[in-house]
Design an enzyme around this catalytic site. Sequence first.
Site, PDB file in Angstrom:
ATOM      1  N   GLU A  56       0.838  -1.208   0.000  1.00  0.00           N
ATOM      2  CA  GLU A  56       0.000   0.000   0.000  1.00  0.00           C
ATOM      3  C   GLU A  56       0.866   1.249   0.000  1.00  0.00           C
ATOM      4  O   GLU A  56       1.843   1.338   0.760  1.00  0.00           O
ATOM      5  CB  GLU A  56      -0.900  -0.026   1.240  1.00  0.00           C
ATOM      6  CG  GLU A  56      -2.243   0.570   1.013  1.00  0.00           C
ATOM      7  CD  GLU A  56      -3.058  -0.198  -0.025  1.00  0.00           C
ATOM      8  OE1 GLU A  56      -3.013   0.175  -1.212  1.00  0.00           O
ATOM      9  OE2 GLU A  56      -3.724  -1.162   0.360  1.00  0.00           O
ATOM     10  N   HIS A  57       0.502   2.187  -0.849  1.00  0.00           N
ATOM     11  CA  HIS A  57       1.286   3.420  -1.058  1.00  0.00           C
ATOM     12  C   HIS A  57       2.705   3.069  -1.500  1.00  0.00           C
ATOM     13  O   HIS A  57       3.668   3.732  -1.130  1.00  0.00           O
ATOM     14  CB  HIS A  57       1.277   4.305   0.202  1.00  0.00           C
ATOM     15  CG  HIS A  57      -0.066   4.923   0.440  1.00  0.00           C
ATOM     16  ND1 HIS A  57      -0.494   6.059  -0.208  1.00  0.00           N
ATOM     17  CD2 HIS A  57      -1.103   4.528   1.219  1.00  0.00           C
ATOM     18  CE1 HIS A  57      -1.728   6.348   0.174  1.00  0.00           C
ATOM     19  NE2 HIS A  57      -2.126   5.425   1.036  1.00  0.00           N
ATOM     20  N   GLY A 109     -16.364   5.632  -4.236  1.00  0.00           N
ATOM     21  CA  GLY A 109     -15.815   6.277  -3.044  1.00  0.00           C
ATOM     22  C   GLY A 109     -15.507   5.317  -1.913  1.00  0.00           C
ATOM     23  O   GLY A 109     -15.266   5.735  -0.784  1.00  0.00           O
ATOM     24  N   ALA A 110     -15.508   4.023  -2.182  1.00  0.00           N
ATOM     25  CA  ALA A 110     -15.291   3.048  -1.114  1.00  0.00           C
ATOM     26  C   ALA A 110     -13.874   2.496  -1.112  1.00  0.00           C
ATOM     27  O   ALA A 110     -13.550   1.611  -0.330  1.00  0.00           O
ATOM     28  CB  ALA A 110     -16.291   1.898  -1.245  1.00  0.00           C
ATOM     29  N   GLY A 111     -13.017   3.002  -1.987  1.00  0.00           N
ATOM     30  CA  GLY A 111     -11.639   2.507  -2.031  1.00  0.00           C
ATOM     31  C   GLY A 111     -11.506   1.250  -2.879  1.00  0.00           C
ATOM     32  O   GLY A 111     -10.541   0.503  -2.744  1.00  0.00           O
ATOM     33  N   ASP A 122      -3.969   0.649  -9.519  1.00  0.00           N
ATOM     34  CA  ASP A 122      -5.400   0.381  -9.690  1.00  0.00           C
ATOM     35  C   ASP A 122      -5.726   0.091 -11.153  1.00  0.00           C
ATOM     36  O   ASP A 122      -6.494  -0.823 -11.470  1.00  0.00           O
ATOM     37  CB  ASP A 122      -6.238   1.575  -9.214  1.00  0.00           C
ATOM     38  CG  ASP A 122      -5.889   1.987  -7.795  1.00  0.00           C
ATOM     39  OD1 ASP A 122      -5.270   1.175  -7.082  1.00  0.00           O
ATOM     40  OD2 ASP A 122      -6.226   3.117  -7.409  1.00  0.00           O
ATOM     41  N   SER A 129     -13.378   2.510  -8.275  1.00  0.00           N
ATOM     42  CA  SER A 129     -14.404   2.694  -9.311  1.00  0.00           C
ATOM     43  C   SER A 129     -13.868   3.593 -10.422  1.00  0.00           C
ATOM     44  O   SER A 129     -14.194   3.397 -11.597  1.00  0.00           O
ATOM     45  CB  SER A 129     -15.676   3.280  -8.710  1.00  0.00           C
ATOM     46  OG  SER A 129     -15.396   4.516  -8.104  1.00  0.00           O
ATOM     47  N   SER A 130     -13.016   4.552 -10.070  1.00  0.00           N
ATOM     48  CA  SER A 130     -12.553   5.441 -11.143  1.00  0.00           C
ATOM     49  C   SER A 130     -11.542   4.759 -12.056  1.00  0.00           C
ATOM     50  O   SER A 130     -11.519   5.033 -13.256  1.00  0.00           O
ATOM     51  CB  SER A 130     -12.019   6.768 -10.617  1.00  0.00           C
ATOM     52  OG  SER A 130     -11.256   6.596  -9.494  1.00  0.00           O
TER      53      SER A 130
HETATM   54  C1  GLA Z   1      -4.966   4.793  -4.408  1.00  0.00           C
HETATM   55  C2  GLA Z   1      -4.145   5.140  -5.648  1.00  0.00           C
HETATM   56  C3  GLA Z   1      -3.156   4.021  -5.984  1.00  0.00           C
HETATM   57  C4  GLA Z   1      -2.320   3.657  -4.760  1.00  0.00           C
HETATM   58  C5  GLA Z   1      -3.206   3.435  -3.534  1.00  0.00           C
HETATM   59  C6  GLA Z   1      -2.418   3.240  -2.278  1.00  0.00           C
HETATM   60  O1  GLA Z   1      -5.779   3.697  -4.665  1.00  0.00           O
HETATM   61  O2  GLA Z   1      -4.998   5.352  -6.745  1.00  0.00           O
HETATM   62  O3  GLA Z   1      -2.353   4.402  -7.069  1.00  0.00           O
HETATM   63  O4  GLA Z   1      -1.343   4.626  -4.524  1.00  0.00           O
HETATM   64  O5  GLA Z   1      -4.109   4.509  -3.319  1.00  0.00           O
HETATM   65  O6  GLA Z   1      -1.686   2.058  -2.335  1.00  0.00           O
END
Ligand code: GLA
Length: 394
Positions: free
Chosen positions: A38-39, A134-136, A184, A139-140
């Site tokens: 993540e990140h 918007g739920a992570g 994503d 969707s975009s």
């Molecule tokens: C969002 C961003 C991704 C990634 C994550 C964190 O989903 O769109 O590119 O950086 O946060 O891992």
Amino acid sequence: MDRRERLIARARQGYRLAFGVEPTRFVAAPGRVNLIGEHVDYNEGFVLPCAIDRETVIAFGPGAKDAKVPRLEAVALDMGDMASARDGFDLAGLIHRGDNNWQNHVRGVIQALGRYGHRIRPMRMAIAGDVPIGAGLSSSAAFGVAVALAASEYSGLGLAPEKIAKMAQIAENDFVGCACGIMDQMASAASVAGHALLLDCRSLEHMPIPIHRRLAITVIDTGLRRSLTESAFNERRAECEAAAAHFGLTALRDLELGRLEAAHAALGPVLYRRARHVVSEMGRVEPVAVALATGDTAALAALMREAHLSLSADFDVSLPPIDRLAALVAEALGEAGGVRLTGAGFGGCLVAVTHKDATGAIDDAIARYNADADLPARAEIFRPSDGAAPIVLG
Ligand code: GLA
């Protein structure tokens, strides 16, 4: 009718209503959940997301016969009524920003394709999706990848998944204003059903990692949304870039723990913690890939607990109620699986990777949390799904 058939029917009907004719073809692109890393994507390291069985479907066909200039017309069926959620622009001229987000995902993708020398033939699209917004769950990314694939298919460009993903990312970066990485869009474009996608965010090389049969992937939506997501996200990215620059590196991917520790004082507490999250998280990706493939739930429990702590204490992207929920679920699961915050954070979802029989323990933990939470959390099991593709109708 199953979930996908309903989406196709909605896109088809929307197309008919908006443009008065039948669409000729369809594409679909899924949302994703990230399992670990993540990140890390914008720090050019390895990540391990998987596509989920929620997606954007686009019905498409030729542009209007009587149009004087080559145009792209789109209707976004989840973004308002037929009259307000429409867009149309000249494909030959300069493409400007639209008034709202969804338009910019379409315009940005077409503009990016043009910038890379790809000519798009006049076309029309009707866009419908069931990835929660918007739920992570990206969707975009699903939206942008579906637009890029529809454009590529209709104009016979035959673009590879990496290129499709890149076009959707450029649209987000340049038109929508989110400095997101490539994870994503690649998860949406290149995933394989039953697998997670081990992705090198520097080279874009990727490899499907089988998810053991005994495992289930549950996404727990906390219902919490922080409105400043984009600015906070861009701020984290800038902090990581500043930390990399301190070491004369282009990205934190190339930073080793020893070098980071030695520079603790010089970096200052905030950049140090941001970099420590990225470096430690990168070290968890391969062990999680092995644990997924072998179904080692005890290893998943330990690795995902560390990952959550790191996101919360070092990267500061969790919230107190999310930490509480993660602790309750982790306790209920024991060694039957792991749980952690997933996606950008600042609200959103937890992901749990567990033994199939352990999903009841998750429900119990959520019930305990909901008993005195301001917002109720809810869980849903997703199937690791295929990436974006044309839909072949039987
Ligand atoms: C969002 C961003 C991704 C990634 C994550 C964190 O989903 O769109 O590119 O950086 O946060 O891992």
